[in-house]
Design an enzyme around this catalytic site. Structure first.
Site, PDB file in Angstrom:
ATOM      1  N   PRO A   1       3.727  -3.375  12.243  1.00 39.34           N
ATOM      2  CA  PRO A   1       4.835  -2.682  13.789  1.00 39.34           C
ATOM      3  C   PRO A   1       6.492  -3.223  12.994  1.00 39.34           C
ATOM      4  O   PRO A   1       6.671  -2.744  13.587  1.00 39.34           O
ATOM      5  CB  PRO A   1       4.493  -3.778  14.962  1.00 39.34           C
ATOM      6  CG  PRO A   1       3.842  -4.611  14.273  1.00 39.34           C
ATOM      7  CD  PRO A   1       2.965  -3.960  13.284  1.00 39.34           C
TER       8      PRO A   1
ATOM      9  N   GLU B   1      -3.639 -11.914  14.175  1.00 39.46           N
ATOM     10  CA  GLU B   1      -1.912 -12.632  14.659  1.00 39.46           C
ATOM     11  C   GLU B   1      -1.033 -11.498  13.127  1.00 39.46           C
ATOM     12  O   GLU B   1       0.078 -11.626  13.347  1.00 39.46           O
ATOM     13  CB  GLU B   1      -1.233 -13.247  15.140  1.00 39.46           C
ATOM     14  CG  GLU B   1      -1.933 -13.991  16.676  1.00 39.46           C
ATOM     15  CD  GLU B   1      -1.236 -12.703  16.976  1.00 39.46           C
ATOM     16  OE1 GLU B   1      -0.553 -12.865  16.898  1.00 39.46           O
ATOM     17  OE2 GLU B   1      -2.176 -12.784  18.082  1.00 39.46           O
TER      18      GLU B   1
ATOM     19  N   ARG C   1      -1.309  14.913   0.355  1.00 43.37           N
ATOM     20  CA  ARG C   1      -1.699  16.806   1.020  1.00 43.37           C
ATOM     21  C   ARG C   1      -0.298  17.045  -0.407  1.00 43.37           C
ATOM     22  O   ARG C   1      -0.039  18.063   0.432  1.00 43.37           O
ATOM     23  CB  ARG C   1      -1.750  17.160   2.444  1.00 43.37           C
ATOM     24  CG  ARG C   1       0.302  16.609   3.362  1.00 43.37           C
ATOM     25  CD  ARG C   1      -0.104  16.475   4.816  1.00 43.37           C
ATOM     26  NE  ARG C   1      -0.463  18.356   5.215  1.00 43.37           N
ATOM     27  CZ  ARG C   1       0.532  19.018   4.908  1.00 43.37           C
ATOM     28  NH1 ARG C   1       2.326  18.097   5.070  1.00 43.37           N
ATOM     29  NH2 ARG C   1       0.457  19.903   5.475  1.00 43.37           N
TER      30      ARG C   1
ATOM     31  N   ASP D   1       5.606  22.802   7.255  1.00 43.19           N
ATOM     32  CA  ASP D   1       5.669  21.695   7.994  1.00 43.19           C
ATOM     33  C   ASP D   1       6.181  21.206   9.031  1.00 43.19           C
ATOM     34  O   ASP D   1       8.073  21.698   8.333  1.00 43.19           O
ATOM     35  CB  ASP D   1       4.685  20.792   7.876  1.00 43.19           C
ATOM     36  CG  ASP D   1       3.117  20.948   7.064  1.00 43.19           C
ATOM     37  OD1 ASP D   1       2.738  22.840   7.773  1.00 43.19           O
ATOM     38  OD2 ASP D   1       3.087  20.576   6.120  1.00 43.19           O
TER      39      ASP D   1
END
Length: 240
Positions: free
Chosen positions: A85, A112, A149, A164
């Site tokens: 993150p 963690e 993809r 897209d």
């Protein structure tokens, strides 16, 4: 393209590669996905991969020595990516960049996190959003799908991914198929008119309108033509 995914839970990853488009791409030799258990690189009878954090605190931290052994066993690679993150936000532009590589190593952490010394052994840290998951497996799969993809031949219709959302800097235009009417909701007449130039114009305007209403910040960096800007000025606050 080769992918090596390092994880403590290979069973979370492998089924994803055994269905649909990814499975066909692997069978055709367009991509390969090597899922490796980080525990295989731990030493000792119990194959311990984590330990308590120096300085105290809750939770456990993955050991840098174990993870680095797993990384080095996967080398050489174009990129060694830690899913975290705290990483740089993943987006379509990054997916396009990574899709041009030959070998990606994706590290899915747990607990963690991983001992911070891991930063010396990776090429980049990547996040798929401002939230915290239980581990990096979902993020690794997101990168796998988003990049695979884009590899020629993986998607049958080559133009598909070019249209897209985000590929042009805008959200995608709305799509419709049969039946032409459902519970009073009709497909826009322009789409069944057969007038390809008018359809292309309608789709571009709809992509602009959607982006303006739903993700206006994207317009600040999108490549817009003078006609696009004129259309944006025409739009009001009404429904799409």
């Amino acid at each position: 393209m080769r992918y090596t995914i390092l994880t403590l839970f290979p069973a979370l990853i492998r089924p994803w590669t055994e269905e649909s488009i990814l499975q066909r791409a692997i069978e055709r030799g367009l991509i390969s996905v090597d899922v490796r258990d980080i525990r295989d690189y731990a030493e000792g009878k119990h194959r311990v991969v984590d330990d308590t954090p120096y300085g105290g605190g809750a939770g456990m931290v993955m050991r840098v020595d174990v993870v680095v052994r797993a990384i080095e066993a996967a080398l050489p690679a174009d990129e060694v990516i830690l899913l975290s993150p705290a990483g740089k936000p993943f987006n379509q532009r990054m997916a396009e960049e990574l899709a041009r590589k030959d070998h990606l190593v994706l590290i899915a952490g747990r607990y963690e996190g991983i001992d911070a010394r891991i930063e010396r052994f990776i090429t980049r840290e990547v996040s798929i959003g401002d939230y915290v998951l239980m581990g990096g497996e979902v993020a690794a799969l997101a990168i796998l799908e988003a990049t695979a993809r884009l590899i020629p031949g993986v998607i049958k219709e080559a133009r598909s991914h070019q249209q897209d959302s985000f590929s042009t800097g805008l959200l995608d235009y709305p799509h419709y198929t049969r039946p032409p009417e459902f519970r009073g909701l009709r497909v826009p007449e322009i789409l069944i008119s057969g007038h390809h130039a008018k359809i292309a114009e309608w789709r571009r305007k709809q992509a602009l309108r959607r982006t303006q209403k739903r993700r206006p910040e994207l317009l600040e960096v999108a490549e817009l033509t003078p006609q696009d800007l004129a259309w944006l000025d025409e739009f009001d606050a009404g429904p799409e």
